[in-house]
Each structure stands twice: as structure tokens, then as C-alpha cells.
Design a protein around this motif. Sequence first.
Motif, PDB file in Angstrom:
ATOM      1  N   ARG A 209      -1.495   8.231   5.041  1.00 16.61           N
ATOM      2  CA  ARG A 209      -1.874   8.497   3.590  1.00 16.61           C
ATOM      3  C   ARG A 209      -3.154   7.493   2.772  1.00 16.61           C
ATOM      4  O   ARG A 209      -3.826   7.832   2.278  1.00 16.61           O
ATOM      5  CB  ARG A 209      -0.496   8.108   2.556  1.00 16.61           C
ATOM      6  N   LYS A 210      -3.099   6.351   3.722  1.00 18.26           N
ATOM      7  CA  LYS A 210      -4.186   5.397   3.174  1.00 18.26           C
ATOM      8  C   LYS A 210      -5.874   6.123   3.580  1.00 18.26           C
ATOM      9  O   LYS A 210      -6.645   5.725   2.869  1.00 18.26           O
ATOM     10  CB  LYS A 210      -4.135   4.211   4.141  1.00 18.26           C
ATOM     11  N   GLN A 211      -5.841   7.187   4.488  1.00 16.19           N
ATOM     12  CA  GLN A 211      -6.913   7.799   4.735  1.00 16.19           C
ATOM     13  C   GLN A 211      -7.250   8.949   3.861  1.00 16.19           C
ATOM     14  O   GLN A 211      -8.436   9.504   4.047  1.00 16.19           O
ATOM     15  CB  GLN A 211      -6.989   8.339   6.042  1.00 16.19           C
ATOM     16  N   SER A 213      -8.051  11.168   0.440  1.00 15.09           N
ATOM     17  CA  SER A 213      -9.063  11.008  -0.574  1.00 15.09           C
ATOM     18  C   SER A 213      -9.442  12.537  -1.277  1.00 15.09           C
ATOM     19  O   SER A 213     -10.116  12.455  -2.445  1.00 15.09           O
ATOM     20  CB  SER A 213     -10.258  10.181  -0.402  1.00 15.09           C
ATOM     21  N   THR A 214      -9.442  13.561  -0.456  1.00 16.64           N
ATOM     22  CA  THR A 214      -9.848  14.984  -1.003  1.00 16.64           C
ATOM     23  C   THR A 214      -8.826  15.756  -0.778  1.00 16.64           C
ATOM     24  O   THR A 214      -7.739  15.743  -0.060  1.00 16.64           O
ATOM     25  CB  THR A 214     -11.034  15.316  -0.339  1.00 16.64           C
ATOM     26  N   ASP A 217      -8.066  16.571   2.533  1.00 18.21           N
ATOM     27  CA  ASP A 217      -7.525  15.432   3.256  1.00 18.21           C
ATOM     28  C   ASP A 217      -5.997  15.367   3.131  1.00 18.21           C
ATOM     29  O   ASP A 217      -5.111  15.495   4.134  1.00 18.21           O
ATOM     30  CB  ASP A 217      -7.960  14.167   2.903  1.00 18.21           C
TER      31      ASP A 217
END
Length: 490
Positions: A209-211, A213-214, A217
Motif C-alpha cells: 500500500r505504501k507504493q 498513489s493513483t 495503482d
Amino acid sequence: MAANLSGLVKKLQDIMRNDPGINGDAQRIEQIIWALFLKVYDAKEDDWEMEEDDYRSILPEQYRWRSWAHDDGKGTALTGTELLDFVNELFAALSTLPITPDMPRRKRIVRTMFEETNQYMKDGVLLRQVINVIDDINLESYENMHALGDIYETILKELQSAGRAGEFYTPRAVTDFMAKRIEPHLGEKMADFACGTGGFLVSWLRELRKQVSTPDDIALWNASIYGIEKKQFPYMLAITNLLLHDIDNPNIDHGNSLLHDVLDYTEKDQFDKILMNPPYGGSEKKDVMRHFPDDLRDSETADLFMSVILYRLKAGGRAAVVLPDGFLFGTDNTKVNIKKKLLAECDLHTIIRLPGSVFAPYTPITTNLLFFDRTHPTERTWIYRLDMPEGYKHFSKTKPMRLEHFAPVDAWWDDRREIIEDGFPKAKCYTAEEIAAGGYNLDLCGFPHEEEEILEPMELIQKYQEQRKALNDDIDKILARITAKLEENA
């Protein structure tokens, strides 16, 4: 919200202890889960109806939580015998819902959740009290849903003392550490072929989840996991767990990973990453073993799952697996063949020896974390012994292993060096040639003999109770394996 939810499990269990139809924590938890699932599913349907103009529920209107569960205090809510009759009718209807292969998974899961689920309560007034407690949970905001996801951990931890259910829970510290070290990346697919309550799936999602952003994603994140679970009870827990962690289409199958010929797997059946704690100590029958090549055929469950992992890990993929000591030091033909295959086809770069009692009180068996990549044959393997943290004699339900206890491993991982303590290797590198020369015995960097600890009387009683339960479980498993052998030769 979290404060209000923290006593949720205890409140529900206290109500159900007065019901003559329920016997033990495992049945109480199963009762909580089917009702909690319907409550959470109803909240998810609110979201789906807002997002999609043409959304239609798979549930007949009268069986949706919003239609029957809420008690407005005006005396119109179902209770007593009337509620019991309705819930029995609901179970019959949901377990036979018409489904099709092209139906979205988020709809199909309703039927699979109820096909083998039980409603144990016999007191309709107490059942109304249980329904009211769950209905009072406010799931209208993301924060509340997230808080319930965290509180759900307390339900899963209860499984450690719920008898038959304890095998389905891997401590969160272990799943989080393994998920971090396997390095998730958006676009990858991760699998757990005996996913239990979904602990590894959730840890992977939390790390990945840390990656995000869109919106694209989010779609990749949502589609990044696959699980399969043989037993109905943990399957229910896993589905609800994923719904609570924002996965709208939980990609979990209810089935047995071992009932498929491993030689039939192709590249489309393989995964970028595999995270697992395979069931160990179990005994499989002949109809299961026939799905494996002769040299990898065994009745030991963990051995068979290791073979499945080796056949289903993509080229370039990475795996992290929990295995008992027996796999490391086992020298029977099958275990040796599996270890030969592992070292020949993968880079077994790291083994972490875990301290005892990590899985207490379910089992005292000492376990290990194996990290390997399907990149090239193993050239050398680092083995690191993680000792019990300072101030701990053993882990327990009230003093479980925590993520910070892995800090020594984290400090060592990226700057590997040999460590010798009191004449014993704590961390050491072994070449593939050394391992082969030792008969593929990986029982290296073991724990030195410890002096017997002196415990307080109540701690001593608890320890012996845990050991007796574990011994009884081991005896049952051994008897099952003997029985299976007798049946094969009959």
C-alpha cells in the motif's frame, strides 16, 4: 472507534456463553464471523451502489442485513423463536444462491461463505443481543472500517486458544517481517496456497500500500493477491479479513492446493511472490500423494506444499516460507529430494532460525523462515539464529512476538557477517557444496542448550498445559499417519 471496538469480542463471547447451543471459543468465533461478514458486506454494498448505477445485490432483499438485523427499539425487530427460524431460512437461502462462473467474485463469495457455515445458537433472545452488538458498529467511514480491521486481529488471536482453529493464525510480527523482506512491487502477483485467516495476504497488502498513489495503482494493489484455503472456518475469516482491508473482490478459493497434479502447472499458474506458513505435522492420504512425482511423494503435509511452491514460483520470483525444524534436519529420501530440488532450481540465500514458543500456545515446535529466489542455483546460504529477546523466557498469548523483536535480523540483513557467540555460530555462511556434503542437513546455527528455567507456579501450570495440548496434537497426527499407512497397505 478503536476504544469502543476493543471490548467487542469479549462482549459477544459473554452473551454467547449463556447459550446452550454453543460449546467453546471456536464455535463462538464462527458465530461472530458469519454475522460480522453480513454486516461488513452490507456496508460494502452501500459503496458499490454509490459507485455503480446498475449495481444489483446477489442477496434477495429480505436477507440483506439492512432489511432484518437492525433493531429500532419499537418492538418490531425479529427475536426469540421467530429470529431463529428466520436465520435458519437465511442460511438455507444463502448457501444455495445461484452463481455463474462469469459472476464477479464479490458476489460469488456470499454463497461460498455459507455453504458449510453453522448457526449454533439456540436462544433467539441471546441471538438478538449478538446481532444488536454487531449492528451497532459504525462502518460509515474509512477510519471506522480501518479500525475494525485492526480490531479483527484480536478475533484472530483468539484462535490461538480456540483448539482446532489455532493452526490458522501466524503471528502478525512474522507475517509483517516476511512481507517486508520479500519486497512487494506494484504489478506483481503474490500467492499463499494455504492462506488460513489471510494473515500473509494482509501483510503483503499493507506493505504494498505504501507504493499506491493513483487509481491505476489501487487497481494493481487490489488484484495483487491470491489465496486458497481448504477449511471452511478459516476461509470465512480470510474473506472477512480482506473485505475489512479494502479488497472488494477477495481472490480466495475454497479448496485444497494439494489436489492438483504439480506436473500440469504451466507458466500461467505461477506467481511472482509466494508467502506461506504451510500446515506441518499433518498426514496426507494416497489420493493426495498421487498428484506428486514419485521422488517428491510423501504423506507429510509441509513437504508436499514445498513441492507445490517450487512448481508455482515464477522464474525470477521470490518466496518466503515458514517451516519446522524437521524439514531442516530431515534425511528421509523425500525431504532430501525436495532440498536438492530447492538448491538446484532456486537461490536459497537466507534461513532465519526463530526462537522457540513463537507459535505458543498452539505448538512448541521450533520454526524457521526460508527465503529463496528462482534466479539461479544456490551458491551459498546464510543462516542466522534469532535469539529470544532480552527479558523474555518464552513467548505466550499475553507476551507474543512483536515486529521489533526482528530488529537484530534487520540490522544484520544488509551487512551480513559471521557471528560466533560463546563458541556457537549465530550467523554463518555455508556453500552449496558444504550443504550437499552434509547430506542436505540444514540444521545449522542451532540454539545452544539452555538451562531449565524456574517459573512461577501459575506460569508453570500454563506451560505444562500448553505442552500437554501440543503433545496430544502430535500423538493424534502420528496416529493419523499410521492409520493412513495401514489403509494404503490394506
